[in-house]
Design a protein around this motif. Structure first.
Motif, mmCIF file in Angstrom:
data_model
loop_
_atom_site.group_PDB
_atom_site.id
_atom_site.type_symbol
_atom_site.label_atom_id
_atom_site.label_comp_id
_atom_site.label_asym_id
_atom_site.label_seq_id
_atom_site.Cartn_x
_atom_site.Cartn_y
_atom_site.Cartn_z
ATOM 1 N N PHE A 121 0.851 -1.184 0.000
ATOM 2 C CA PHE A 121 0.000 0.000 0.000
ATOM 3 C C PHE A 121 0.892 1.240 0.000
ATOM 4 N N LYS A 122 0.467 2.254 -0.766
ATOM 5 C CA LYS A 122 1.180 3.525 -0.835
ATOM 6 C C LYS A 122 0.427 4.549 0.008
ATOM 7 N N VAL A 123 1.093 5.134 0.997
ATOM 8 C CA VAL A 123 0.493 6.125 1.900
ATOM 9 C C VAL A 123 1.048 7.498 1.530
ATOM 10 N N SER A 124 0.183 8.355 0.968
ATOM 11 C CA SER A 124 0.590 9.712 0.573
ATOM 12 C C SER A 124 0.186 10.687 1.668
ATOM 13 N N THR A 157 -6.935 -3.806 4.107
ATOM 14 C CA THR A 157 -7.022 -5.259 4.185
ATOM 15 C C THR A 157 -6.726 -5.836 2.812
ATOM 16 N N ASP A 158 -6.262 -7.091 2.779
ATOM 17 C CA ASP A 158 -6.052 -7.780 1.517
ATOM 18 C C ASP A 158 -7.091 -8.869 1.287
ATOM 19 N N GLU A 159 -8.182 -8.860 2.129
ATOM 20 C CA GLU A 159 -9.304 -9.796 1.975
ATOM 21 C C GLU A 159 -8.858 -11.250 2.110
ATOM 22 N N LYS A 160 -7.824 -11.518 2.917
ATOM 23 C CA LYS A 160 -7.348 -12.879 3.129
ATOM 24 C C LYS A 160 -7.488 -13.254 4.595
ATOM 25 N N THR A 161 -7.549 -14.564 4.858
ATOM 26 C CA THR A 161 -7.628 -15.028 6.242
ATOM 27 C C THR A 161 -6.316 -14.776 6.980
ATOM 28 N N SER A 162 -5.201 -14.966 6.269
ATOM 29 C CA SER A 162 -3.875 -14.688 6.836
ATOM 30 C C SER A 162 -3.229 -13.616 5.974
ATOM 31 N N SER A 163 -2.924 -12.441 6.553
ATOM 32 C CA SER A 163 -2.504 -11.274 5.775
ATOM 33 C C SER A 163 -1.025 -10.968 5.983
ATOM 34 N N ARG A 164 -0.435 -10.450 4.910
ATOM 35 C CA ARG A 164 0.904 -9.858 4.958
ATOM 36 C C ARG A 164 0.820 -8.525 4.221
ATOM 37 N N LEU A 165 0.990 -7.427 4.953
ATOM 38 C CA LEU A 165 0.812 -6.084 4.401
ATOM 39 C C LEU A 165 2.100 -5.282 4.530
ATOM 40 N N LEU A 166 2.379 -4.466 3.496
ATOM 41 C CA LEU A 166 3.565 -3.595 3.502
ATOM 42 C C LEU A 166 3.108 -2.172 3.213
ATOM 43 N N LEU A 167 3.409 -1.223 4.132
ATOM 44 C CA LEU A 167 3.037 0.177 3.989
ATOM 45 C C LEU A 167 4.274 0.993 3.635
ATOM 46 N N ASN A 168 4.189 1.760 2.527
ATOM 47 C CA ASN A 168 5.278 2.636 2.097
ATOM 48 C C ASN A 168 4.815 4.081 2.180
ATOM 49 N N LEU A 169 5.614 4.953 2.801
ATOM 50 C CA LEU A 169 5.246 6.354 3.006
ATOM 51 C C LEU A 169 5.791 7.211 1.864
ATOM 52 N N ASP A 170 4.896 8.056 1.281
ATOM 53 C CA ASP A 170 5.270 9.029 0.268
ATOM 54 C C ASP A 170 4.855 10.401 0.780
ATOM 55 N N GLY A 181 5.716 13.333 -0.427
ATOM 56 C CA GLY A 181 5.728 14.380 -1.439
ATOM 57 C C GLY A 181 7.081 15.012 -1.662
ATOM 58 N N THR A 182 8.137 14.533 -0.963
ATOM 59 C CA THR A 182 9.481 15.112 -1.141
ATOM 60 C C THR A 182 10.356 14.261 -2.043
ATOM 61 N N GLY A 183 9.764 13.211 -2.640
ATOM 62 C CA GLY A 183 10.547 12.335 -3.522
ATOM 63 C C GLY A 183 11.350 11.322 -2.777
ATOM 64 N N SER A 184 11.057 11.128 -1.435
ATOM 65 C CA SER A 184 11.836 10.182 -0.615
ATOM 66 C C SER A 184 11.069 8.902 -0.358
ATOM 67 N N GLU A 185 10.153 8.537 -1.287
ATOM 68 C CA GLU A 185 9.383 7.309 -1.094
ATOM 69 C C GLU A 185 10.293 6.101 -1.092
ATOM 70 N N THR A 186 10.057 5.171 -0.160
ATOM 71 C CA THR A 186 10.899 3.992 -0.010
ATOM 72 C C THR A 186 10.761 3.086 -1.213
ATOM 73 N N THR A 187 11.877 2.658 -1.831
ATOM 74 C CA THR A 187 11.873 1.739 -2.964
ATOM 75 C C THR A 187 11.927 0.327 -2.441
ATOM 76 N N GLN A 188 10.964 -0.496 -2.822
ATOM 77 C CA GLN A 188 10.859 -1.860 -2.319
ATOM 78 C C GLN A 188 11.548 -2.822 -3.267
ATOM 79 N N ASN A 189 12.185 -3.847 -2.733
ATOM 80 C CA ASN A 189 12.815 -4.900 -3.503
ATOM 81 C C ASN A 189 11.841 -6.044 -3.629
ATOM 82 N N GLU A 190 11.383 -6.318 -4.868
ATOM 83 C CA GLU A 190 10.339 -7.308 -5.064
ATOM 84 C C GLU A 190 10.779 -8.687 -4.607
ATOM 85 N N GLY A 191 12.069 -8.985 -4.663
ATOM 86 C CA GLY A 191 12.507 -10.340 -4.362
ATOM 87 C C GLY A 191 12.793 -10.577 -2.914
#
Length: 324
Positions: free
Chosen positions: A211-214, A286-299, A301-311
């Motif tokens: 999820f992207k949090v602006s 929510t991800d509509e699952k019984t067992s959830s794994r959620l990742l929150l990234n903060l943006d 507006g200063t261009g410092s949004e965290t870059t996530q590594n997909e792997g």
């Protein structure tokens, strides 16, 4: 697999926990947990540890250990010499308790006189303090009795001040004083409202929903978790479970937790999602699952949004899943 081990395994899977998770909570080695599930009690170090390990395992997955052991009466009981040793240890502590009980009346006997002395001292100090009203009245009386005190006239209607009357009977007036200029009141900087903070889905990485949090720069983003029942919950700073641990363990109905989302992001794992409500500044995610794994990234507006590594997001979780 024994019936007791099957019940423990089913309860563990319902919580979304692996054997590695149970090992970290209970501090019981993984091979002993596997032996309990398979009913192979010979692997355990002794018959005394069998019941103790089963009770600890049951509490970790939310089961009642007493009811479980009562239902399965074929679990090895601890040897008698161990119980006798426990009784001897309890009896050896009685003299220390009796010695403490003997000191209690003496302590109470000295406590009351000390409290009485403190109360008397405080009361006496309050009596010796002069009354501010009496001080003002005394100063006013002294001023009235002093004939050398200058008598000033009330201010004139035009804004000027009438000077004291001289010996010749003439009056001198001074120029009107300028009125002070009012300084402008500073306008407070408005704080961002919750409506200015938005949460939008930002794709997936393996089993993790992102999820992207602006939010405006400098604003505080609160992440709150409310529990309505039992669920295994993990909260970390960063993009996966390798970050700083903020919360780890089972929840209970009525539990409320609050965290502040930083630029490094936040990773949340819930073993039973229906029992945990996760909100970002009041917005439910929510991800509509019984067992959830959620990742929150903060943006912010200063261009410092965290870059996530997909792997790397689910590397630790996939390793834990192999233990199930």
């Amino acid at each position: 697999m024994s019936e007791l081990g099957r019940q423990l395994k089913e309860a563990r899977l319902q919580k979304g926990m692996s054997l590695d998770d149970v090992q970290e909570v209970t501090k019981i080695r993984k091979k002993y947990l596997e032996a309990i599930e398979s009913g192979d009690y010979k692997v355990l170090p002794g018959s005394f540890y069998v019941r103790a390990f089963i009770k600890t395992y049951a509490e970790a997955v939310g089961m009642s250990p007493d009811e479980l052991l009562e239902e399965h009466g074929n679990v090895p009981a601890p040897p008698e010499d161990t119980a006798m040793e426990t009784v001897i240890q309890k009896r050896s502590r009685r003299p220390e308790t009796e010695r403490n009980a003997k000191w209690l009346p003496t302590v109470l006997m000295w406590t009351f006189p000390i409290l009485i002395i403190v109360v008397i001292y405080i009361y006496a100090s309050s009596l010796n303090k002069p009354d501010p009203a009496q001080i003002d009245q005394t100063n006013l009386t002294n001023e009235q009795q002093d004939p050398t005190t200058a008598q000033t006239s009330p201010p004139a209607s035009g804004g000027g001040v009438v000077a004291p009357t001289s010996s010749a009977g003439t009056e001198a007036t001074t120029e009107p004083t300028a009125e002070p200029t009012a300084e402008p009141t500073p306008v407070p900087t408005p704080t961002p409202s919750p409506q200015s903070i938005t949460v939008t889905p930002d794709g997936k990485a393996g089993k993790t929903t992102k999820f992207k949090v602006s939010a405006p720069a400098g604003s505080e983003v609160k992440v709150e978790i409310s529990a309505t029942g039992v669920s295994w919950l993990e909260v970390y700073k960063g993009e996966n479970s390798k970050g700083e641990k903020l919360s780890f363990g089972n929840t209970a109905a009525g539990n409320r937790m609050s965290f502040v989302l930083g630029s490094e992001g936040m990773y949340i794992k819930s073993g039973y999602s229906p029992a945990t409500e996760i909100t970002v500044n009041g917005q439910v995610i929510t991800d509509e699952k019984t067992s959830s794994r959620l990742l929150l990234n903060l943006d912010d507006g200063t261009g410092s949004e965290t870059t996530q590594n997909e792997g790397t997001t689910d590397t630790t979780d996939q390793t834990n899943e192999t233990g199930q």
